[in-house]
Design a protein around this motif. Structure first.
Motif, PDB file in Angstrom:
ATOM      1  N   TYR A 212      44.649  41.371  34.003  1.00  0.00           N
ATOM      2  CA  TYR A 212      43.626  41.800  35.166  1.00  0.00           C
ATOM      3  C   TYR A 212      43.243  40.293  35.863  1.00  0.00           C
ATOM      4  O   TYR A 212      43.282  40.133  37.015  1.00  0.00           O
ATOM      5  CB  TYR A 212      42.794  42.527  34.795  1.00  0.00           C
ATOM      6  N   CYS A 216      44.510  38.821  39.436  1.00  0.00           N
ATOM      7  CA  CYS A 216      43.631  39.269  40.541  1.00  0.00           C
ATOM      8  C   CYS A 216      43.344  37.805  41.446  1.00  0.00           C
ATOM      9  O   CYS A 216      42.926  38.020  42.328  1.00  0.00           O
ATOM     10  CB  CYS A 216      42.479  40.119  40.112  1.00  0.00           C
ATOM     11  N   ASN A 217      42.982  37.059  40.428  1.00  0.00           N
ATOM     12  CA  ASN A 217      42.214  35.691  41.090  1.00  0.00           C
ATOM     13  C   ASN A 217      43.548  35.074  41.976  1.00  0.00           C
ATOM     14  O   ASN A 217      43.489  34.548  43.090  1.00  0.00           O
ATOM     15  CB  ASN A 217      42.095  34.721  40.138  1.00  0.00           C
ATOM     16  N   PHE A 219      45.858  36.950  43.324  1.00  0.00           N
ATOM     17  CA  PHE A 219      46.139  37.983  44.647  1.00  0.00           C
ATOM     18  C   PHE A 219      44.916  37.548  45.403  1.00  0.00           C
ATOM     19  O   PHE A 219      45.151  37.296  46.662  1.00  0.00           O
ATOM     20  CB  PHE A 219      45.779  39.394  43.968  1.00  0.00           C
ATOM     21  N   THR A 253      48.733  44.841  45.863  1.00  0.00           N
ATOM     22  CA  THR A 253      47.724  44.364  45.000  1.00  0.00           C
ATOM     23  C   THR A 253      46.218  44.799  44.967  1.00  0.00           C
ATOM     24  O   THR A 253      45.694  44.994  44.108  1.00  0.00           O
ATOM     25  CB  THR A 253      47.560  42.942  45.588  1.00  0.00           C
ATOM     26  N   SER A 254      45.862  45.519  46.211  1.00  0.00           N
ATOM     27  CA  SER A 254      44.607  46.165  46.205  1.00  0.00           C
ATOM     28  C   SER A 254      44.433  47.346  45.269  1.00  0.00           C
ATOM     29  O   SER A 254      43.585  47.648  44.505  1.00  0.00           O
ATOM     30  CB  SER A 254      44.302  46.540  47.788  1.00  0.00           C
ATOM     31  N   ALA A 257      44.265  46.144  41.676  1.00  0.00           N
ATOM     32  CA  ALA A 257      42.835  45.777  41.422  1.00  0.00           C
ATOM     33  C   ALA A 257      41.852  46.932  41.332  1.00  0.00           C
ATOM     34  O   ALA A 257      41.073  47.159  40.382  1.00  0.00           O
ATOM     35  CB  ALA A 257      42.392  44.623  42.524  1.00  0.00           C
ATOM     36  N   ALA A 261      40.480  48.319  37.436  1.00  0.00           N
ATOM     37  CA  ALA A 261      39.174  47.785  37.153  1.00  0.00           C
ATOM     38  C   ALA A 261      38.459  48.698  36.141  1.00  0.00           C
ATOM     39  O   ALA A 261      37.765  48.108  35.231  1.00  0.00           O
ATOM     40  CB  ALA A 261      38.589  47.674  38.270  1.00  0.00           C
TER      41      ALA A 261
END
Length: 348
Positions: A212, A216-217, A219, A253-254, A257, A261
């Motif tokens: 994660y 995510c960073n 992305f 990607t959204s 995330a 989460a």
């Protein structure tokens, strides 16, 4: 397990519900929040997770197979690297559904009531985490490819090819399998009644970082650069604000995330505050978080259909071809006999 499965009705339950960080004079001198007397928390979700995962598998697996066929046609027709990455992403989603949803949640958790040899459970851990890692990092490959295509177009044209994409995908799958091996020692959080050891903390943090936080960073950085570049080009009138391929990238990607989460938050809360084993609220939260995370394996088809007209047309063609194939293989009864009689009729 990599994504812990639901408790079953056949397992013992405790009538009094444990309280979160409840104080007890016998444990005031104990370091941390985990009490010493084990009190198993009841599974308040009941049969709902089993029903949810059964529906998710029965709907998501056929949809992902259809997506695979459609993307394979588009990849062969256009030879664009992005279609190869989307195809690999869908394949990893299929593996995740089979290994985690079917084997982990349904077969081991519900059907066998978790009565599985420990060696089998730990081996399944490797496959589960490898599937997770592959799915996430294929999305990272897609993000990097779109970044190079939009921000470094000359270099992208010179270096991109289906063969290069295949090698990158093979490297990700191989690395994912290797990074899944340490999770052979991952403890089942549903039965983790003792405070976490150093190995437990290390594995849980590696899981959160690899699955994660690091992706995510990446992305966030690459997508921000892509959006800024597209905004500048749109202001100059060079191209539309957001292309379909970029919209798919941002959507994939959204969704990842957002849907992952809750699981990461609950895992860290379980690690430092309260155990799943003795707190029914953490137990319920992890059940819900796992269900939300696994939804990520079945939503991409809807995203592709919503954004891409080309993908919708290809899906319709795949369904039409499958229907025609079934029709030709199974002609109505009497058709062959009638044709034979008509052909030999004049000779009778």
């Amino acid at each position: 397990m990599g994504l812990a499965g639901p408790e079953t009705a056949g397992q013992p339950q405790v009538t009094p519900l444990p309280t979160l960080n409840g104080s007890n004079p016998r444990h005031d001198d104990v370091v941390g929040h985990w009490p010493e007397i084990p009190e198993r928390s009841p599974c308040v979700a009941g049969i709902i997770p089993v029903i949810y995962y059964s529906v998710l598998l029965s709907l998501g697996l056929p949809v992902n197979v259809l997506t695979t066929v459609a993307l394979a046609r588009l990849a062969a027709r256009t030879r664009k690297p992005s279609y190869h990455y989307l195809l690999a992403l869908t394949a990893s989603d299929i593996v995740t559904q089979v290994v985690i949803v079917f084997v982990g949640f349904l077969l081991q958790g519900a059907v066998l009531a978790r009565k599985v040899p420990q060696a089998v459970v730990r081996t399944a851990n490797i496959l589960e985490f490898a599937a997770n890692h592959a799915s996430v990092w294929i999305a990272v490959l897609l993000t990097v490819d779109r970044y190079n295509a939009l921000c470094r177009p000359l270099r992208h044209r010179a270096t991109s090819s289906p063969g290069r994409s295949h090698r990158a995908i093979a490297a990700v799958f191989s690395t994912a399998l290797l990074t899944g091996i340490p999770f052979y020692w991952w403890l089942d959080v549903w039965r983790d009644a003792d405070p976490p050891s150093t190995m437990d903390k290390l594995l849980k943090w590696v899981h959160c970082l690899v699955v994660y936080f690091i992706p995510c960073n990446i992305f966030l950085v690459t997508n921000s650069a892509i959006v800024l570049r597209l905004r500048k080009k749109s202001q100059r009138g060079l191209q539309p604000w957001v292309s379909k391929s970029t919209a798919i990238l941002l959507g994939v990607t959204s969704l990842f995330a957002l849907l992952w989460a809750p699981r990461i938050c609950v895992m860290l809360y379980h690690l430092y505050v309260a155990p799943v084993y003795r707190d029914w609220r953490v137990h319920l939260a992890l059940d819900i978080a796992n269900m939300v995370a696994m939804l990520n394996t079945a939503v991409n088809f809807g995203l592709y259909c919503f954004i891409s007209k080309t993908f919708r047309a290809t899906v319709r063609q795949v369904i039409h071809d499958a229907h025609m194939s079934c029709t030709l293989k199974s002609p109505p009864k009497g058709t062959v006999v009638e044709l034979v009689l008509k052909s030999v009729g004049p000779e009778l």
